[in-house]
Design a protein around this motif. Structure first.
Motif, PDB file in Angstrom:
ATOM      1  N   PRO A 158       0.818  -1.214   0.000  1.00 57.28           N
ATOM      2  CA  PRO A 158       0.000   0.000   0.000  1.00 57.28           C
ATOM      3  C   PRO A 158       0.847   1.257   0.000  1.00 57.28           C
ATOM      4  N   ARG A 159       0.465   2.221  -0.807  1.00 57.63           N
ATOM      5  CA  ARG A 159       1.220   3.462  -0.896  1.00 57.63           C
ATOM      6  C   ARG A 159       0.323   4.634  -0.549  1.00 57.63           C
ATOM      7  N   SER A 160       0.667   5.307   0.521  1.00 55.98           N
ATOM      8  CA  SER A 160      -0.123   6.460   0.931  1.00 55.98           C
ATOM      9  C   SER A 160       0.694   7.735   0.889  1.00 55.98           C
ATOM     10  N   GLY A 161       2.020   7.601   0.765  1.00 51.14           N
ATOM     11  CA  GLY A 161       2.867   8.783   0.789  1.00 51.14           C
ATOM     12  C   GLY A 161       3.956   8.716  -0.261  1.00 51.14           C
ATOM     13  N   LEU A 162       5.052   9.372   0.021  1.00 55.09           N
ATOM     14  CA  LEU A 162       6.188   9.405  -0.898  1.00 55.09           C
ATOM     15  C   LEU A 162       7.062   8.165  -0.704  1.00 55.09           C
ATOM     16  N   LYS A 163       7.854   7.870  -1.723  1.00 53.65           N
ATOM     17  CA  LYS A 163       8.851   6.807  -1.625  1.00 53.65           C
ATOM     18  C   LYS A 163      10.210   7.482  -1.446  1.00 53.65           C
ATOM     19  N   ILE A 164      10.792   7.303  -0.271  1.00 54.48           N
ATOM     20  CA  ILE A 164      12.020   8.009   0.088  1.00 54.48           C
ATOM     21  C   ILE A 164      13.112   7.012   0.430  1.00 54.48           C
ATOM     22  N   GLY A 165      14.266   7.160  -0.204  1.00 52.35           N
ATOM     23  CA  GLY A 165      15.406   6.299   0.075  1.00 52.35           C
ATOM     24  C   GLY A 165      16.435   7.011   0.934  1.00 52.35           C
ATOM     25  N   LEU A 166      16.919   6.329   1.955  1.00 56.37           N
ATOM     26  CA  LEU A 166      17.978   6.869   2.808  1.00 56.37           C
ATOM     27  C   LEU A 166      19.296   6.224   2.387  1.00 56.37           C
ATOM     28  N   LEU A 167      20.179   7.019   1.788  1.00 55.29           N
ATOM     29  CA  LEU A 167      21.462   6.519   1.308  1.00 55.29           C
ATOM     30  C   LEU A 167      22.484   6.622   2.428  1.00 55.29           C
ATOM     31  N   ALA A 168      22.867   5.499   3.003  1.00 62.27           N
ATOM     32  CA  ALA A 168      23.782   5.512   4.145  1.00 62.27           C
ATOM     33  C   ALA A 168      24.520   4.179   4.193  1.00 62.27           C
ATOM     34  N   SER A 169      25.213   3.927   5.302  1.00 57.85           N
ATOM     35  CA  SER A 169      25.996   2.698   5.427  1.00 57.85           C
ATOM     36  C   SER A 169      25.580   1.822   6.596  1.00 57.85           C
ATOM     37  N   ASN A 170      25.068   2.426   7.660  1.00 60.62           N
ATOM     38  CA  ASN A 170      24.756   1.662   8.871  1.00 60.62           C
ATOM     39  C   ASN A 170      23.306   1.892   9.297  1.00 60.62           C
ATOM     40  N   PRO A 171      22.432   0.885   9.113  1.00 59.47           N
ATOM     41  CA  PRO A 171      21.022   1.067   9.467  1.00 59.47           C
ATOM     42  C   PRO A 171      20.778   1.191  10.960  1.00 59.47           C
ATOM     43  N   ASN A 172      21.781   0.843  11.772  1.00 57.78           N
ATOM     44  CA  ASN A 172      21.595   0.849  13.227  1.00 57.78           C
ATOM     45  C   ASN A 172      21.979   2.166  13.886  1.00 57.78           C
ATOM     46  N   LEU A 173      22.544   3.121  13.130  1.00 54.44           N
ATOM     47  CA  LEU A 173      22.864   4.420  13.710  1.00 54.44           C
ATOM     48  C   LEU A 173      21.593   5.144  14.157  1.00 54.44           C
ATOM     49  N   TYR A 174      21.695   5.824  15.280  1.00 59.42           N
ATOM     50  CA  TYR A 174      20.541   6.575  15.811  1.00 59.42           C
ATOM     51  C   TYR A 174      19.934   7.483  14.745  1.00 59.42           C
ATOM     52  N   ASN A 218      14.410   3.513  -9.713  1.00 62.04           N
ATOM     53  CA  ASN A 218      14.072   4.743 -10.443  1.00 62.04           C
ATOM     54  C   ASN A 218      12.776   5.396  -9.984  1.00 62.04           C
ATOM     55  N   ASP A 219      11.907   4.636  -9.279  1.00 62.03           N
ATOM     56  CA  ASP A 219      10.600   5.178  -8.912  1.00 62.03           C
ATOM     57  C   ASP A 219      10.603   5.904  -7.567  1.00 62.03           C
ATOM     58  N   LEU A 220      11.774   6.093  -6.974  1.00 64.08           N
ATOM     59  CA  LEU A 220      11.830   6.863  -5.728  1.00 64.08           C
ATOM     60  C   LEU A 220      11.464   8.319  -5.996  1.00 64.08           C
ATOM     61  N   ASP A 221      10.800   8.938  -5.019  1.00 62.52           N
ATOM     62  CA  ASP A 221      10.489  10.365  -5.131  1.00 62.52           C
ATOM     63  C   ASP A 221      11.646  11.228  -4.639  1.00 62.52           C
ATOM     64  N   ALA A 222      12.366  10.730  -3.639  1.00 56.40           N
ATOM     65  CA  ALA A 222      13.455  11.523  -3.049  1.00 56.40           C
ATOM     66  C   ALA A 222      14.475  10.602  -2.407  1.00 56.40           C
ATOM     67  N   VAL A 223      15.687  11.093  -2.273  1.00 55.88           N
ATOM     68  CA  VAL A 223      16.719  10.387  -1.517  1.00 55.88           C
ATOM     69  C   VAL A 223      17.315  11.346  -0.493  1.00 55.88           C
ATOM     70  N   ILE A 224      17.718  10.772   0.645  1.00 54.89           N
ATOM     71  CA  ILE A 224      18.383  11.528   1.699  1.00 54.89           C
ATOM     72  C   ILE A 224      19.812  10.993   1.786  1.00 54.89           C
ATOM     73  N   PRO A 225      20.775  11.684   1.207  1.00 50.64           N
ATOM     74  CA  PRO A 225      22.170  11.196   1.262  1.00 50.64           C
ATOM     75  C   PRO A 225      22.784  11.464   2.632  1.00 50.64           C
ATOM     76  N   ARG A 226      23.232  10.393   3.274  1.00 49.58           N
ATOM     77  CA  ARG A 226      23.995  10.513   4.522  1.00 49.58           C
ATOM     78  C   ARG A 226      25.236   9.658   4.334  1.00 49.58           C
ATOM     79  N   ILE A 227      26.199  10.237   3.636  1.00 48.62           N
ATOM     80  CA  ILE A 227      27.338   9.496   3.103  1.00 48.62           C
ATOM     81  C   ILE A 227      28.541   9.640   4.024  1.00 48.62           C
ATOM     82  N   ARG A 228      29.084   8.512   4.455  1.00 47.12           N
ATOM     83  CA  ARG A 228      30.275   8.576   5.306  1.00 47.12           C
ATOM     84  C   ARG A 228      31.466   9.071   4.471  1.00 47.12           C
ATOM     85  N   PRO A 229      32.423   9.734   5.119  1.00 45.40           N
ATOM     86  CA  PRO A 229      33.534  10.340   4.372  1.00 45.40           C
ATOM     87  C   PRO A 229      34.280   9.375   3.460  1.00 45.40           C
TER      88      PRO A 229
END
Length: 459
Positions: A158-174, A218-229
């Motif tokens: 079910p889709r009720s909102g936007l599709k947003i991808g979080l670009l990062a390395s560690n899913p367990n970070l606060y 390709n169907d993402l609406d937005a991405v949030i880049p949180r890229i480690r150095p």
């Protein structure tokens, strides 16, 4: 013996609590734990504990049947797979229906897209209820793929909102968990995407971004880049590719690249008449003496251009120490800055969190005992602070100069007035949310909603 279920090496089963009406499982008494194919896994806190949400494609070889599932989290365990690799997995408990019998089993969640079966039934789940005849298959009834599809009908996540991808390395970070949680609470589909596991198709007519399971993003609406150095080059290339596909990036690849180059960022700030500590940069050890004098002599700060979170930052308290540190770094072919030491700051600085040209939260950071630089990652503390109009203006203009929509701007208070230390394109949320009580993660999601013109539908 007569009460036991005789099964073959593979069987069709169901998990009614998840809405999974049919899934073919590999029956493997050599495996201790059972597992199910799950992607886009995320957790959230509720009154009765932690819950995990995940997407399941129960039918092998396709993703048309997609189920959004939720289970209460009972554990996280390190599991060794058949190929010898170990993985820390979420563990849930669900009702298994096998033939005419059903009972609760534990399942680990993992990506099985490249496996032959979307589910593995291990010996712990079999208990004393099952006998395995490895020479047979589907002892409890065969089912064609078409018959299995008919059971589901037309099923989509079910889709009720936007599709947003979080670009990062560690899913367990606060910070990453809070952003996922904030997006889900506002009705969006949130996807944690490991930067390393994304890959790109460059093609004039059909460019694409793929994920590790073959999904096209390709169907993402937005991405949030949180890229480690350490991933700056690849992470910015990935963000740039998303931008070329028309996917909105909360911080653009160009802005991230600009902010990550400490020397270039200081030159941009200087060009825009923004106050920074006096800094020096040179290539030859022969320039060391003049370089030290340039920033007012010792004590002074020596910074590696590639350093982050306080790493690669040294306080040289005497001229001799400064010469030794600078020459040692130069001998390693390391790019470095020397910077005046602001003694009157007394190991304190300000972190201003800027979103869309506004400061949403500010804290004062104090260095840990024995340290000269305020850093929460190295035992420093954070407290609520009231910033001056001059400091507010400086932080906002600094973020704008870098082109960052979201930025952590670090300012130090000196006898000459506020000075800009650094602008971070992936600022952490834990210290600032804990100290201020402000929901910074939701403010980031709000920024995406406004820029895409999204409004939640009301009943």
């Amino acid at each position: 013996m007569s009460n036991k279920i005789i099964v073959g090496s593979e069987e069709w089963c169901a998990l009614p609590g998840l809405g999974i009406k049919a899934i073919k499982a590999r029956v493997d008494s050599g495996a201790k734990t059972s597992s199910i194919h799950a992607i886009n896994i995320s957790t959230s806190k509720r009154e009765d504990g932690t819950w995990v949400s995940y997407e399941v494609h129960p039918l092998q070889g396709g993703r048309k049947v997609a189920l959004l599932c939720e289970s209460k989290l009972i554990d996280r365990r390190v599991i060794k797979s058949s190929n010898g690799e170990t993985e820390k997995r979420y563990v849930v408990r669900e009702q298994l229906q096998l033939g005419e019998q059903s009972w609760e089993i534990e399942l680990t969640l993992t990506n099985r897209a490249n496996m032959g079966y979307r589910m593995l039934l291990g010996r712990e789940a079999m208990g004393s209820k099952i006998l395995v005849d490895p020479s047979s298959t589907c002892c409890l009834g065969e089912m064609s793929d078409d018959e299995a599809k008919e059971l589901y009908g037309h099923v989509e996540v079910p889709r009720s909102g936007l599709k947003i991808g979080l670009l990062a390395s560690n899913p367990n970070l606060y910070s990453n968990q809070r952003i996922i949680e904030a997006g889900q609470q506002r009705g969006h589909e949130m996807y944690f995407l490991n930067v390393k596991q994304c890959y790109m198709k460059l093609d004039a007519s059909q460019p694409e971004v793929h994920y590790r399971d073959g999904r096209i993003l390709n169907d993402l609406d937005a991405v949030i880049p949180r890229i480690r150095p350490s991933m700056t080059f690849y992470g910015c290339a990935l963000t740039r590719h998303f931008e070329s596909l028309g996917v909105m990036a909360l911080n653009t690849s160009e802005a991230i690249t600009r902010s990550r180059d400490k020397l270039f960022s200081l030159q941009l700030l200087q060009k825009n008449n923004l106050d920074i500590p006096t800094s020096g940069f040179a290539n030859s050890p022969a320039d060391t003496t003049d370089l030290i004098d340039m920033v007012g002599g010792a004590p002074l700060i020596v910074k590696l251009l590639e350093g982050t979170q306080g790493k690669g930052v040294v306080l040289a308290e005497t001229r001799k120490a400064a010469e030794s540190v600078i020459n040692a770094f130069k001998s390693l072919k390391a790019n470095l800055l020397v910077q005046e030491f602001i003694k009157e700051a007394q190991g304190k600085d300000l972190r201003c969190f800027v979103i869309d040209g506004k400061i949403v939260a500010s804290i004062e950071r104090t260095a840990a005992p024995g340290e000269f630089r305020a850093n929460i990652h190295q035992g420093g503390t954070a407290s609520l602070v009231q910033i001056s109009p001059e400091e507010r203006k400086l932080a906002i203009k600094a973020a704008k100069t870098m082109g960052l929509e979201v930025a952590g701007v670090d300012i130090i208070r000196s006898s000459k007035g506020p000075l800009l230390l650094e602008i971070n394109s992936s600022p952490g949320l834990e210290g600032i949310e804990t100290a201020t009580g402000i929901d910074v993660a939701s403010a980031m999601i709000d920024s995406i909603e406004k820029r895409l013109g999204w409004k939640k539908e009301t009943a």
